[in-house]
Design a protein around this motif. Structure first.
Motif, PDB file in Angstrom:
ATOM      1  N   ASP A 156     -10.206  14.348  15.323  1.00 33.11           N
ATOM      2  CA  ASP A 156      -8.823  13.899  15.433  1.00 33.11           C
ATOM      3  C   ASP A 156      -8.330  13.842  16.875  1.00 33.11           C
ATOM      4  OD1 ASP A 156      -8.733  13.677  12.696  1.00 33.11           O
ATOM      5  OD2 ASP A 156      -7.822  15.651  12.386  1.00 33.11           O
ATOM      6  N   GLU A 157      -8.840  14.714  17.731  1.00 36.17           N
ATOM      7  CA  GLU A 157      -8.360  14.808  19.105  1.00 36.17           C
ATOM      8  C   GLU A 157      -9.199  13.924  20.019  1.00 36.17           C
ATOM      9  OE1 GLU A 157      -5.713  16.349  20.071  1.00 36.17           O
ATOM     10  OE2 GLU A 157      -5.240  17.348  18.184  1.00 36.17           O
ATOM     11  N   ASP A 158      -8.572  12.896  20.603  1.00 37.92           N
ATOM     12  CA  ASP A 158      -9.291  11.898  21.384  1.00 37.92           C
ATOM     13  C   ASP A 158      -9.886  12.467  22.670  1.00 37.92           C
ATOM     14  OD1 ASP A 158     -10.141   9.157  21.750  1.00 37.92           O
ATOM     15  OD2 ASP A 158      -8.681   9.056  23.376  1.00 37.92           O
ATOM     16  N   HIS A 159      -9.364  13.609  23.134  1.00 42.05           N
ATOM     17  CA  HIS A 159      -9.869  14.135  24.406  1.00 42.05           C
ATOM     18  C   HIS A 159     -11.229  14.816  24.245  1.00 42.05           C
ATOM     19  CE1 HIS A 159      -8.864  18.361  23.412  1.00 42.05           C
ATOM     20  NE2 HIS A 159      -7.842  17.839  22.788  1.00 42.05           N
ATOM     21  N   PHE A 160     -11.693  15.073  23.013  1.00 40.98           N
ATOM     22  CA  PHE A 160     -13.043  15.609  22.816  1.00 40.98           C
ATOM     23  C   PHE A 160     -14.044  14.465  22.936  1.00 40.98           C
ATOM     24  CE2 PHE A 160     -10.836  19.197  20.899  1.00 40.98           C
ATOM     25  CZ  PHE A 160     -11.640  20.268  21.273  1.00 40.98           C
ATOM     26  N   ARG A 161     -14.996  14.599  23.838  1.00 40.71           N
ATOM     27  CA  ARG A 161     -15.991  13.554  24.059  1.00 40.71           C
ATOM     28  C   ARG A 161     -17.367  14.193  24.287  1.00 40.71           C
ATOM     29  NH1 ARG A 161     -13.545   8.529  25.575  1.00 40.71           N
ATOM     30  NH2 ARG A 161     -11.436   8.620  24.744  1.00 40.71           N
ATOM     31  N   SER A 162     -18.412  13.429  23.985  1.00 41.50           N
ATOM     32  CA  SER A 162     -19.745  13.823  24.418  1.00 41.50           C
ATOM     33  C   SER A 162     -20.035  13.125  25.742  1.00 41.50           C
ATOM     34  CB  SER A 162     -20.794  13.426  23.368  1.00 41.50           C
ATOM     35  OG  SER A 162     -20.883  12.015  23.261  1.00 41.50           O
ATOM     36  N   PHE A 163     -20.965  13.659  26.520  1.00 45.91           N
ATOM     37  CA  PHE A 163     -21.351  12.994  27.752  1.00 45.91           C
ATOM     38  C   PHE A 163     -22.118  11.736  27.412  1.00 45.91           C
ATOM     39  CE2 PHE A 163     -24.212  12.004  31.199  1.00 45.91           C
ATOM     40  CZ  PHE A 163     -23.343  12.003  32.270  1.00 45.91           C
ATOM     41  N   PRO A 164     -21.854  10.592  28.060  1.00 44.37           N
ATOM     42  CA  PRO A 164     -20.917  10.396  29.153  1.00 44.37           C
ATOM     43  C   PRO A 164     -19.554   9.875  28.703  1.00 44.37           C
ATOM     44  CG  PRO A 164     -22.333   8.500  29.034  1.00 44.37           C
ATOM     45  CD  PRO A 164     -22.711   9.403  27.886  1.00 44.37           C
ATOM     46  N   TYR A 165     -18.959  10.572  27.786  1.00 41.81           N
ATOM     47  CA  TYR A 165     -17.577  10.373  27.323  1.00 41.81           C
ATOM     48  C   TYR A 165     -17.248   8.949  26.892  1.00 41.81           C
ATOM     49  CZ  TYR A 165     -17.732  10.990  32.461  1.00 41.81           C
ATOM     50  OH  TYR A 165     -18.116  11.046  33.764  1.00 41.81           O
ATOM     51  N   ASP A 166     -18.226   8.261  26.318  1.00 37.60           N
ATOM     52  CA  ASP A 166     -17.979   6.900  25.840  1.00 37.60           C
ATOM     53  C   ASP A 166     -18.017   6.869  24.314  1.00 37.60           C
ATOM     54  OD1 ASP A 166     -20.704   7.474  25.954  1.00 37.60           O
ATOM     55  OD2 ASP A 166     -21.261   5.377  25.996  1.00 37.60           O
ATOM     56  N   ARG A 167     -16.865   6.780  23.686  1.00 35.33           N
ATOM     57  CA  ARG A 167     -16.825   6.621  22.238  1.00 35.33           C
ATOM     58  C   ARG A 167     -17.103   5.168  21.865  1.00 35.33           C
ATOM     59  NH1 ARG A 167     -12.275  10.625  19.572  1.00 35.33           N
ATOM     60  NH2 ARG A 167     -13.472  12.524  19.939  1.00 35.33           N
ATOM     61  N   ALA A 168     -17.188   4.893  20.579  1.00 35.21           N
ATOM     62  CA  ALA A 168     -17.691   3.606  20.094  1.00 35.21           C
ATOM     63  C   ALA A 168     -16.914   2.410  20.635  1.00 35.21           C
ATOM     64  CB  ALA A 168     -17.673   3.590  18.571  1.00 35.21           C
ATOM     65  N   ASN A 169     -15.623   2.587  20.961  1.00 31.20           N
ATOM     66  CA  ASN A 169     -14.802   1.437  21.368  1.00 31.20           C
ATOM     67  C   ASN A 169     -14.947   1.079  22.837  1.00 31.20           C
ATOM     68  OD1 ASN A 169     -13.756   1.099  18.812  1.00 31.20           O
ATOM     69  ND2 ASN A 169     -12.073   2.515  19.164  1.00 31.20           N
ATOM     70  N   ASN A 170     -15.625   1.912  23.608  1.00 28.16           N
ATOM     71  CA  ASN A 170     -15.770   1.618  25.027  1.00 28.16           C
ATOM     72  C   ASN A 170     -16.882   0.600  25.261  1.00 28.16           C
ATOM     73  OD1 ASN A 170     -13.773   3.324  25.980  1.00 28.16           O
ATOM     74  ND2 ASN A 170     -15.108   5.103  25.898  1.00 28.16           N
ATOM     75  N   ASP A 171     -16.820  -0.047  26.416  1.00 24.10           N
ATOM     76  CA  ASP A 171     -17.845  -1.016  26.808  1.00 24.10           C
ATOM     77  C   ASP A 171     -19.198  -0.331  26.842  1.00 24.10           C
ATOM     78  OD1 ASP A 171     -19.013  -3.367  27.915  1.00 24.10           O
ATOM     79  OD2 ASP A 171     -18.890  -2.453  29.898  1.00 24.10           O
ATOM     80  N   PHE A 172     -20.219  -0.957  26.238  1.00 28.32           N
ATOM     81  CA  PHE A 172     -21.560  -0.374  26.208  1.00 28.32           C
ATOM     82  C   PHE A 172     -22.591  -1.423  26.553  1.00 28.32           C
ATOM     83  CE2 PHE A 172     -25.536   0.421  23.941  1.00 28.32           C
ATOM     84  CZ  PHE A 172     -25.868   1.660  24.448  1.00 28.32           C
ATOM     85  N   ARG A 173     -23.394  -1.142  27.540  1.00 33.46           N
ATOM     86  CA  ARG A 173     -24.477  -2.051  27.901  1.00 33.46           C
ATOM     87  C   ARG A 173     -25.734  -1.240  28.180  1.00 33.46           C
ATOM     88  NH1 ARG A 173     -22.163  -5.371  32.783  1.00 33.46           N
ATOM     89  NH2 ARG A 173     -21.047  -3.416  33.099  1.00 33.46           N
ATOM     90  N   LEU A 174     -26.804  -1.570  27.489  1.00 36.45           N
ATOM     91  CA  LEU A 174     -28.083  -0.929  27.720  1.00 36.45           C
ATOM     92  C   LEU A 174     -29.013  -1.967  28.327  1.00 36.45           C
ATOM     93  CD1 LEU A 174     -30.016   1.451  27.389  1.00 36.45           C
ATOM     94  CD2 LEU A 174     -30.526   0.614  25.087  1.00 36.45           C
ATOM     95  N   ILE A 175     -29.520  -1.676  29.497  1.00 39.25           N
ATOM     96  CA  ILE A 175     -30.266  -2.692  30.251  1.00 39.25           C
ATOM     97  C   ILE A 175     -31.722  -2.246  30.417  1.00 39.25           C
ATOM     98  CG2 ILE A 175     -30.477  -3.907  32.431  1.00 39.25           C
ATOM     99  CD1 ILE A 175     -27.486  -3.748  32.717  1.00 39.25           C
ATOM    100  N   ASN A 176     -32.620  -3.110  30.004  1.00 40.33           N
ATOM    101  CA  ASN A 176     -34.037  -2.914  30.225  1.00 40.33           C
ATOM    102  C   ASN A 176     -34.586  -4.247  30.718  1.00 40.33           C
ATOM    103  OD1 ASN A 176     -36.705  -2.257  30.236  1.00 40.33           O
ATOM    104  ND2 ASN A 176     -36.891  -1.943  28.031  1.00 40.33           N
ATOM    105  N   SER A 177     -34.907  -4.317  31.994  1.00 39.94           N
ATOM    106  CA  SER A 177     -35.256  -5.584  32.655  1.00 39.94           C
ATOM    107  C   SER A 177     -34.064  -6.530  32.593  1.00 39.94           C
ATOM    108  CB  SER A 177     -36.496  -6.192  32.015  1.00 39.94           C
ATOM    109  OG  SER A 177     -37.581  -5.303  32.147  1.00 39.94           O
ATOM    110  N   THR A 178     -34.147  -7.612  31.804  1.00 34.96           N
ATOM    111  CA  THR A 178     -33.060  -8.596  31.784  1.00 34.96           C
ATOM    112  C   THR A 178     -32.293  -8.582  30.481  1.00 34.96           C
ATOM    113  OG1 THR A 178     -34.600 -10.280  30.956  1.00 34.96           O
ATOM    114  CG2 THR A 178     -34.299 -10.133  33.357  1.00 34.96           C
ATOM    115  N   LEU A 179     -32.538  -7.568  29.611  1.00 34.69           N
ATOM    116  CA  LEU A 179     -31.864  -7.511  28.324  1.00 34.69           C
ATOM    117  C   LEU A 179     -30.508  -6.843  28.487  1.00 34.69           C
ATOM    118  CD1 LEU A 179     -31.874  -7.834  25.234  1.00 34.69           C
ATOM    119  CD2 LEU A 179     -32.980  -5.595  25.102  1.00 34.69           C
ATOM    120  N   VAL A 180     -29.426  -7.522  28.084  1.00 34.69           N
ATOM    121  CA  VAL A 180     -28.078  -6.975  28.204  1.00 34.69           C
ATOM    122  C   VAL A 180     -27.364  -7.166  26.883  1.00 34.69           C
ATOM    123  CG1 VAL A 180     -25.880  -7.074  29.421  1.00 34.69           C
ATOM    124  CG2 VAL A 180     -27.988  -7.562  30.645  1.00 34.69           C
TER     125      VAL A 180
END
Length: 284
Positions: free
Chosen positions: A258-282
């Motif tokens: 319920d409390e938005d300030h609880f986060r796991s490292f690196p504090y990115d919950r599902a709604n944040n921008d997420f990009r995983l890059i391996n060579s040219t895959l984005v």
């Protein structure tokens, strides 16, 4: 703006989980002061804008520009400042011990350290190079080149290292006895190696893996019930999950949800921008 994850190059994959580039302008859309729940991976962070601070024993303490954070067995309250740019190396459990030439991890547990204690004067040069580089791709290149140089002379992974990797892949479900057997060590020898190379006993390490996996699963799948998460993460029942939450986060699963300030490292919950890059895959 957000979080960019780079996979480590093949020569680093035994030691490094991710390279994470963080670029946040903190406003009403993101919680500036957050509570970071424990994770079983340690991290080397280069803070490029606005030093971070933490609350310890009721006092605010400002961290150095480059820090090594061993994994913690309790939550940490952190203030990220107004503009948060950082380059973070997330190590696999035996990664930091290997990089630093077998520094006893049980002596580093539950603390953050100035990276100069381990990397010397080169820390400032590396921080400056990362700060002057404008793209995440170049920052990733700089940090991975540094890591490859430090790890190039290491021996091949030991049976213990491989056994720990298998234990993690099982989400801590593999028995301690089976894991010790895979490591070619007696149970007592295996426990000593765990305390030295990882920092905690095998049983505590297994609990931390399960807790971390459960918390991240809820962040990534907020509609999944805690009962289902408990089952998939290897808990006997919901009460065992609650026990670990109380120990590691200081509160119950429902409150961390319920409390938005609880986060796991690196504090990115599902709604944040997420990009995983391996060579040219984005993936955006």
């Amino acid at each position: 703006m957000g979080f960019t994850y780079f996979l480590p190059e093949p020569s680093l994959q035994h030691y490094i989980e991710n390279i994470i580039i963080v670029n946040l302008n903190l406003n009403e859309d993101f919680v500036k002061e957050i509570t970071i729940v424990p994770d079983y991976r340690s991290c080397l962070c280069f803070i490029l804008d606005d030093k971070i601070s933490v609350i310890e024993k009721g006092q605010r303490i400002e961290r150095d520009n480059a820090i090594f954070a061993s994994f913690h067995l309790f939550s940490t309250i952190m203030n990220l400042g107004q503009k948060h740019r950082a380059v973070c190396v997330q190590f696999k459990p035996i990664g930091w011990n290997s990089l630093m030439g077998n520094v006893p991890q049980n002596e580093l547990l539950n603390n953050c350290y100035d990276a100069k204690l381990f990397l010397g004067s080169y820390t400032n040069t590396l921080t400056e190079r990362l700060a002057e580089t404008s793209t995440a791709a170049m920052q990733n290149h700089i940090i991975q080149s540094f890591l490859k140089e430090r790890l190039s002379k290491l021996k091949m992974p030991s049976p213990f290292d491989k056994a720990i990797n298998t234990f993690i892949q099982s989400s801590g479900k593999l028995s301690i006895e089976e894991t010790a057997s895979l490591s070619c060590l007696s149970l007592r020898q295996f426990e000593r190696q765990c305390n030295y190379k990882i920092g905690v006993s095998p049983r505590m390490f297994g609990r931390l893996i399960r807790f971390s996996n459960a918390y991240k699963a809820k962040e990534q799948h907020p509609n999944m019930s805690w009962n289902k998460i408990a089952f998939h993460c290897g808990y006997f029942d919901h009460m065992h999950l609650i026990r670990d939450f109380k120990q590691f986060s200081g509160t119950t699963p429902s409150i961390t949800e319920d409390e938005d300030h609880f986060r796991s490292f690196p504090y990115d919950r599902a709604n944040n921008d997420f990009r995983l890059i391996n060579s040219t895959l984005v993936k955006n």
